[in-house]
Design a protein around this motif. Structure first.
Motif, PDB file in Angstrom:
ATOM      1  N   ARG A  88     -78.233  29.225 -30.666  1.00  0.00           N
ATOM      2  CA  ARG A  88     -79.006  28.166 -30.028  1.00  0.00           C
ATOM      3  C   ARG A  88     -78.049  27.082 -29.552  1.00  0.00           C
ATOM      4  NH1 ARG A  88     -81.918  31.841 -30.223  1.00  0.00           N
ATOM      5  NH2 ARG A  88     -83.760  32.089 -31.487  1.00  0.00           N
ATOM      6  N   LEU A  89     -78.129  26.748 -28.269  1.00  0.00           N
ATOM      7  CA  LEU A  89     -77.304  25.687 -27.681  1.00  0.00           C
ATOM      8  C   LEU A  89     -78.190  24.480 -27.393  1.00  0.00           C
ATOM      9  CD1 LEU A  89     -75.210  27.796 -25.144  1.00  0.00           C
ATOM     10  CD2 LEU A  89     -74.631  27.186 -27.480  1.00  0.00           C
ATOM     11  N   TYR A  90     -77.641  23.287 -27.604  1.00  0.00           N
ATOM     12  CA  TYR A  90     -78.403  22.050 -27.432  1.00  0.00           C
ATOM     13  C   TYR A  90     -77.631  21.077 -26.546  1.00  0.00           C
ATOM     14  CZ  TYR A  90     -80.911  23.910 -31.463  1.00  0.00           C
ATOM     15  OH  TYR A  90     -81.622  24.712 -32.311  1.00  0.00           O
ATOM     16  N   GLY A  91     -78.317  20.014 -26.118  1.00  0.00           N
ATOM     17  CA  GLY A  91     -77.674  18.950 -25.348  1.00  0.00           C
ATOM     18  C   GLY A  91     -77.200  19.431 -23.991  1.00  0.00           C
ATOM     19  N   ASP A  92     -75.971  19.029 -23.608  1.00  0.00           N
ATOM     20  CA  ASP A  92     -75.445  19.398 -22.298  1.00  0.00           C
ATOM     21  C   ASP A  92     -75.056  20.867 -22.220  1.00  0.00           C
ATOM     22  OD1 ASP A  92     -73.344  19.024 -24.017  1.00  0.00           O
ATOM     23  OD2 ASP A  92     -72.053  18.027 -22.576  1.00  0.00           O
ATOM     24  N   LEU A  93     -75.059  21.590 -23.328  1.00  0.00           N
ATOM     25  CA  LEU A  93     -74.784  23.034 -23.293  1.00  0.00           C
ATOM     26  C   LEU A  93     -76.010  23.829 -22.836  1.00  0.00           C
ATOM     27  CD1 LEU A  93     -72.728  23.569 -26.568  1.00  0.00           C
ATOM     28  CD2 LEU A  93     -71.884  23.327 -24.241  1.00  0.00           C
ATOM     29  N   LYS A  94     -77.179  23.200 -22.807  1.00  0.00           N
ATOM     30  CA  LYS A  94     -78.397  23.898 -22.393  1.00  0.00           C
ATOM     31  C   LYS A  94     -78.358  24.345 -20.935  1.00  0.00           C
ATOM     32  CE  LYS A  94     -82.354  23.043 -25.175  1.00  0.00           C
ATOM     33  NZ  LYS A  94     -83.715  22.574 -25.166  1.00  0.00           N
ATOM     34  N   GLN A  95     -77.441  23.761 -20.149  1.00  0.00           N
ATOM     35  CA  GLN A  95     -77.330  24.181 -18.752  1.00  0.00           C
ATOM     36  C   GLN A  95     -76.905  25.643 -18.643  1.00  0.00           C
ATOM     37  OE1 GLN A  95     -74.133  22.166 -16.647  1.00  0.00           O
ATOM     38  NE2 GLN A  95     -73.038  21.865 -18.575  1.00  0.00           N
ATOM     39  N   TYR A  96     -76.313  26.177 -19.708  1.00  0.00           N
ATOM     40  CA  TYR A  96     -75.886  27.579 -19.733  1.00  0.00           C
ATOM     41  C   TYR A  96     -76.943  28.493 -20.343  1.00  0.00           C
ATOM     42  CZ  TYR A  96     -71.420  25.295 -18.986  1.00  0.00           C
ATOM     43  OH  TYR A  96     -70.405  24.516 -18.492  1.00  0.00           O
ATOM     44  N   GLY A  97     -78.014  27.921 -20.833  1.00  0.00           N
ATOM     45  CA  GLY A  97     -79.057  28.660 -21.538  1.00  0.00           C
ATOM     46  C   GLY A  97     -79.188  28.088 -22.934  1.00  0.00           C
ATOM     47  N   ASP A  98     -80.327  28.287 -23.555  1.00  0.00           N
ATOM     48  CA  ASP A  98     -80.496  27.686 -24.880  1.00  0.00           C
ATOM     49  C   ASP A  98     -80.704  28.688 -26.002  1.00  0.00           C
ATOM     50  OD1 ASP A  98     -82.993  28.376 -23.932  1.00  0.00           O
ATOM     51  OD2 ASP A  98     -83.987  26.594 -24.679  1.00  0.00           O
ATOM     52  N   LYS A  99     -81.126  29.904 -25.720  1.00  0.00           N
ATOM     53  CA  LYS A  99     -81.378  30.898 -26.762  1.00  0.00           C
ATOM     54  C   LYS A  99     -80.734  32.226 -26.375  1.00  0.00           C
ATOM     55  CE  LYS A  99     -85.822  28.825 -27.876  1.00  0.00           C
ATOM     56  NZ  LYS A  99     -87.267  29.002 -27.876  1.00  0.00           N
ATOM     57  N   PHE A 100     -79.941  32.738 -27.294  1.00  0.00           N
ATOM     58  CA  PHE A 100     -79.288  34.018 -27.073  1.00  0.00           C
ATOM     59  C   PHE A 100     -79.428  34.856 -28.340  1.00  0.00           C
ATOM     60  CE2 PHE A 100     -77.069  30.873 -24.537  1.00  0.00           C
ATOM     61  CZ  PHE A 100     -77.065  31.452 -23.278  1.00  0.00           C
ATOM     62  N   ASN A 101     -79.717  36.140 -28.184  1.00  0.00           N
ATOM     63  CA  ASN A 101     -79.746  37.080 -29.293  1.00  0.00           C
ATOM     64  C   ASN A 101     -78.634  38.097 -29.062  1.00  0.00           C
ATOM     65  OD1 ASN A 101     -82.031  35.892 -30.464  1.00  0.00           O
ATOM     66  ND2 ASN A 101     -83.383  37.051 -29.133  1.00  0.00           N
ATOM     67  N   MET A 102     -77.767  38.250 -30.060  1.00  0.00           N
ATOM     68  CA  MET A 102     -76.623  39.147 -29.911  1.00  0.00           C
ATOM     69  C   MET A 102     -76.458  39.991 -31.175  1.00  0.00           C
ATOM     70  SD  MET A 102     -73.874  36.616 -28.122  1.00  0.00           S
ATOM     71  CE  MET A 102     -72.919  37.905 -27.366  1.00  0.00           C
ATOM     72  N   ASN A 103     -76.038  41.225 -30.996  1.00  0.00           N
ATOM     73  CA  ASN A 103     -75.775  42.128 -32.112  1.00  0.00           C
ATOM     74  C   ASN A 103     -74.300  41.998 -32.481  1.00  0.00           C
ATOM     75  OD1 ASN A 103     -76.061  44.020 -34.070  1.00  0.00           O
ATOM     76  ND2 ASN A 103     -76.190  45.775 -32.668  1.00  0.00           N
ATOM     77  N   VAL A 104     -73.989  41.072 -33.396  1.00  0.00           N
ATOM     78  CA  VAL A 104     -72.609  40.770 -33.779  1.00  0.00           C
ATOM     79  C   VAL A 104     -72.520  40.683 -35.299  1.00  0.00           C
ATOM     80  CG1 VAL A 104     -72.032  39.567 -31.635  1.00  0.00           C
ATOM     81  CG2 VAL A 104     -73.040  38.298 -33.525  1.00  0.00           C
ATOM     82  N   GLU A 105     -71.286  40.716 -35.796  1.00  0.00           N
ATOM     83  CA  GLU A 105     -71.062  40.628 -37.242  1.00  0.00           C
ATOM     84  C   GLU A 105     -70.571  39.247 -37.687  1.00  0.00           C
ATOM     85  OE1 GLU A 105     -68.664  43.797 -38.719  1.00  0.00           O
ATOM     86  OE2 GLU A 105     -69.928  45.338 -37.822  1.00  0.00           O
ATOM     87  N   THR A 106     -69.913  38.493 -36.787  1.00  0.00           N
ATOM     88  CA  THR A 106     -69.412  37.170 -37.136  1.00  0.00           C
ATOM     89  C   THR A 106     -69.810  36.163 -36.058  1.00  0.00           C
ATOM     90  OG1 THR A 106     -67.299  37.403 -35.993  1.00  0.00           O
ATOM     91  CG2 THR A 106     -67.396  38.174 -38.287  1.00  0.00           C
ATOM     92  N   ALA A 107     -69.779  34.888 -36.419  1.00  0.00           N
ATOM     93  CA  ALA A 107     -70.088  33.833 -35.448  1.00  0.00           C
ATOM     94  C   ALA A 107     -69.020  33.769 -34.364  1.00  0.00           C
ATOM     95  CB  ALA A 107     -70.216  32.490 -36.158  1.00  0.00           C
ATOM     96  N   ALA A 108     -67.762  34.019 -34.730  1.00  0.00           N
ATOM     97  CA  ALA A 108     -66.684  34.020 -33.739  1.00  0.00           C
ATOM     98  C   ALA A 108     -66.905  35.113 -32.704  1.00  0.00           C
ATOM     99  CB  ALA A 108     -65.337  34.203 -34.429  1.00  0.00           C
ATOM    100  N   GLU A 109     -67.365  36.261 -33.141  1.00  0.00           N
ATOM    101  CA  GLU A 109     -67.653  37.365 -32.215  1.00  0.00           C
ATOM    102  C   GLU A 109     -68.792  36.975 -31.271  1.00  0.00           C
ATOM    103  OE1 GLU A 109     -69.014  42.051 -32.480  1.00  0.00           O
ATOM    104  OE2 GLU A 109     -68.344  41.023 -34.297  1.00  0.00           O
ATOM    105  N   ALA A 110     -69.788  36.271 -31.786  1.00  0.00           N
ATOM    106  CA  ALA A 110     -70.907  35.818 -30.950  1.00  0.00           C
ATOM    107  C   ALA A 110     -70.430  34.827 -29.895  1.00  0.00           C
ATOM    108  CB  ALA A 110     -71.986  35.191 -31.823  1.00  0.00           C
ATOM    109  N   LEU A 111     -69.610  33.852 -30.306  1.00  0.00           N
ATOM    110  CA  LEU A 111     -69.101  32.865 -29.348  1.00  0.00           C
ATOM    111  C   LEU A 111     -68.200  33.517 -28.302  1.00  0.00           C
ATOM    112  CD1 LEU A 111     -68.406  29.813 -31.657  1.00  0.00           C
ATOM    113  CD2 LEU A 111     -70.157  30.028 -29.903  1.00  0.00           C
ATOM    114  N   ASN A 112     -67.343  34.430 -28.711  1.00  0.00           N
ATOM    115  CA  ASN A 112     -66.484  35.126 -27.745  1.00  0.00           C
ATOM    116  C   ASN A 112     -67.310  35.937 -26.754  1.00  0.00           C
ATOM    117  OD1 ASN A 112     -63.967  34.192 -28.570  1.00  0.00           O
ATOM    118  ND2 ASN A 112     -63.813  35.735 -30.175  1.00  0.00           N
TER     119      ASN A 112
END
Length: 185
Positions: A5-29
């Motif tokens: 979930r992205l908030y504030g000025d990051l919402k311009q890129y979208g606010d909700k994403f679902n990803m099949n990942v094992e770590t938070a770093a993998e999700a951000l990458n």
């Protein structure tokens, strides 16, 4: 599966994403690879990261990003609030008022001076501990994109700090969001 979930000025890129990942770093990458400009925006800002209900700080961020997250974990990336710097004058003025109030404690002005001095000192310390917000400069130089006093609607630009008021105040508003909806009935 992780929910980002992205908030504030990051919402311009979208606010909700679902990803099949094992770590938070993998999700951000994964998001960095798919969304142009997101990595630069995150690198240039101050954000609060919360992974599955645990707030990340400088001490546990590296571990939190690279540790395995549970199924259906939620990752929140929220802009941190920022304020003004400088507070040394307020602190010094408060200390002087406190000392003068202590000297004249037995007079009717002593206690109010001490109380006001303590309030100024606390406010000064709070201002000194708060990070300065970054303002964007225009290409022509000098002026920033501040719309607080120049706009008829008195709206605030996205990403700007929001003032907090305590007690009874008489102030103008800062419109954070507005919309218009017409319904044909």
């Amino acid at each position: 599966m992780a929910k980002i979930r992205l908030y504030g000025d990051l919402k311009q890129y979208g606010d909700k994403f679902n990803m099949n990942v094992e770590t938070a770093a993998e999700a951000l990458n994964g998001l960095y690879c798919q969304i142009k400009g997101l990595k630069k925006q995150i690198m240039n800002g101050f954000f609060r990261v919360r992974i599955n209900g645990v707030d990340m700080n400088e001490g546990n961020l590296q571990f939190g990003l690279h540790s395995r997250i549970p199924q259906n974990a939620v990752i929140h990336i929220v802009p941190k609030t920022e304020g003004a710097k400088g507070g040394a004058f307020s602190f010094i003025a408060g200390a002087v008022m406190f000392v003068v109030g202590a000297i004249f404690y037995w007079t009717p002005m002593g206690y109010p001076l001490m109380a006001t001095g303590v309030g100024l000192m606390i406010g000064g310390v709070a201002m000194m501990l708060t990070k300065l917000p970054k303002t964007e400069k225009l290409a022509d130089g000098g002026t920033n994109k501040n719309t607080s006093f120049s706009n008829l609607d008195n709206t605030i630009a996205q990403g700007a700090p929001v003032p907090l008021c305590y007690g009874l105040t008489k102030i103008g508003s800062k419109v954070l969001s507005q919309g218009l909806e017409t319904i044909d009935g």
